[in-house]
Design a protein around this motif. Structure first.
Motif, PDB file in Angstrom:
ATOM      1  N   CYS A  33       0.830  -1.208   0.000  1.00 53.99           N
ATOM      2  CA  CYS A  33       0.000   0.000   0.000  1.00 53.99           C
ATOM      3  C   CYS A  33       0.866   1.260   0.000  1.00 53.99           C
ATOM      4  N   LEU A  34       1.955   1.255   0.750  1.00 56.33           N
ATOM      5  CA  LEU A  34       2.838   2.410   0.796  1.00 56.33           C
ATOM      6  C   LEU A  34       3.460   2.676  -0.577  1.00 56.33           C
ATOM      7  N   ILE A  35       3.922   1.634  -1.240  1.00 50.18           N
ATOM      8  CA  ILE A  35       4.529   1.790  -2.562  1.00 50.18           C
ATOM      9  C   ILE A  35       3.497   2.273  -3.576  1.00 50.18           C
ATOM     10  N   LEU A  36       2.289   1.694  -3.525  1.00 50.75           N
ATOM     11  CA  LEU A  36       1.242   2.137  -4.447  1.00 50.75           C
ATOM     12  C   LEU A  36       0.852   3.589  -4.191  1.00 50.75           C
ATOM     13  N   THR A  37       0.831   3.997  -2.936  1.00 45.97           N
ATOM     14  CA  THR A  37       0.487   5.379  -2.614  1.00 45.97           C
ATOM     15  C   THR A  37       1.571   6.333  -3.084  1.00 45.97           C
ATOM     16  N   LEU A  38       2.819   5.928  -2.975  1.00 47.62           N
ATOM     17  CA  LEU A  38       3.901   6.774  -3.463  1.00 47.62           C
ATOM     18  C   LEU A  38       3.875   6.899  -4.983  1.00 47.62           C
ATOM     19  N   LEU A  39       3.450   5.838  -5.662  1.00 43.00           N
ATOM     20  CA  LEU A  39       3.363   5.881  -7.120  1.00 43.00           C
ATOM     21  C   LEU A  39       2.144   6.667  -7.597  1.00 43.00           C
ATOM     22  N   GLY A  40       1.105   6.666  -6.785  1.00 46.71           N
ATOM     23  CA  GLY A  40      -0.116   7.386  -7.129  1.00 46.71           C
ATOM     24  C   GLY A  40      -1.121   7.245  -6.007  1.00 46.71           C
ATOM     25  N   TYR A  41      -1.748   8.327  -5.650  1.00 46.31           N
ATOM     26  CA  TYR A  41      -2.649   8.322  -4.501  1.00 46.31           C
ATOM     27  C   TYR A  41      -3.858   7.413  -4.718  1.00 46.31           C
ATOM     28  N   ILE A  42      -4.432   7.435  -5.905  1.00 43.75           N
ATOM     29  CA  ILE A  42      -5.631   6.644  -6.200  1.00 43.75           C
ATOM     30  C   ILE A  42      -5.358   5.131  -6.129  1.00 43.75           C
ATOM     31  N   PRO A  43      -4.268   4.611  -6.702  1.00 44.96           N
ATOM     32  CA  PRO A  43      -3.998   3.177  -6.541  1.00 44.96           C
ATOM     33  C   PRO A  43      -3.818   2.774  -5.072  1.00 44.96           C
ATOM     34  N   GLY A  44      -3.236   3.661  -4.284  1.00 47.09           N
ATOM     35  CA  GLY A  44      -3.093   3.379  -2.852  1.00 47.09           C
ATOM     36  C   GLY A  44      -4.435   3.263  -2.159  1.00 47.09           C
TER      37      GLY A  44
END
Length: 55
Positions: A33-44
């Motif tokens: 979740c942290l990596i997805l949030t860093l890549l983009g807020y919506i995927p997180g």
């Protein structure tokens, strides 16, 4: 779905890694979740809501 789950989902929408951390601790779900949030807020957000509601 209880009141606790609704609160967890609201936290996951505001700060996705925090919502997952409160549910699972410092596990694989949190890091994904942290990596997805860093890549983009919506995927997180999508992953956090998915991870919290899949149980």
């Amino acid at each position: 779905m209880g009141a606790a789950t609704v609160v967890e989902i609201l936290i996951a929408i505001l700060l996705p890694p925090l919502g997952v951390f409160l549910k699972f601790g410092c596990s694989v779900e949190f890091w994904v979740c942290l990596i997805l949030t860093l890549l983009g807020y919506i995927p997180g957000i999508i992953y956090a809501v998915y991870a919290i509601t899949r149980e």
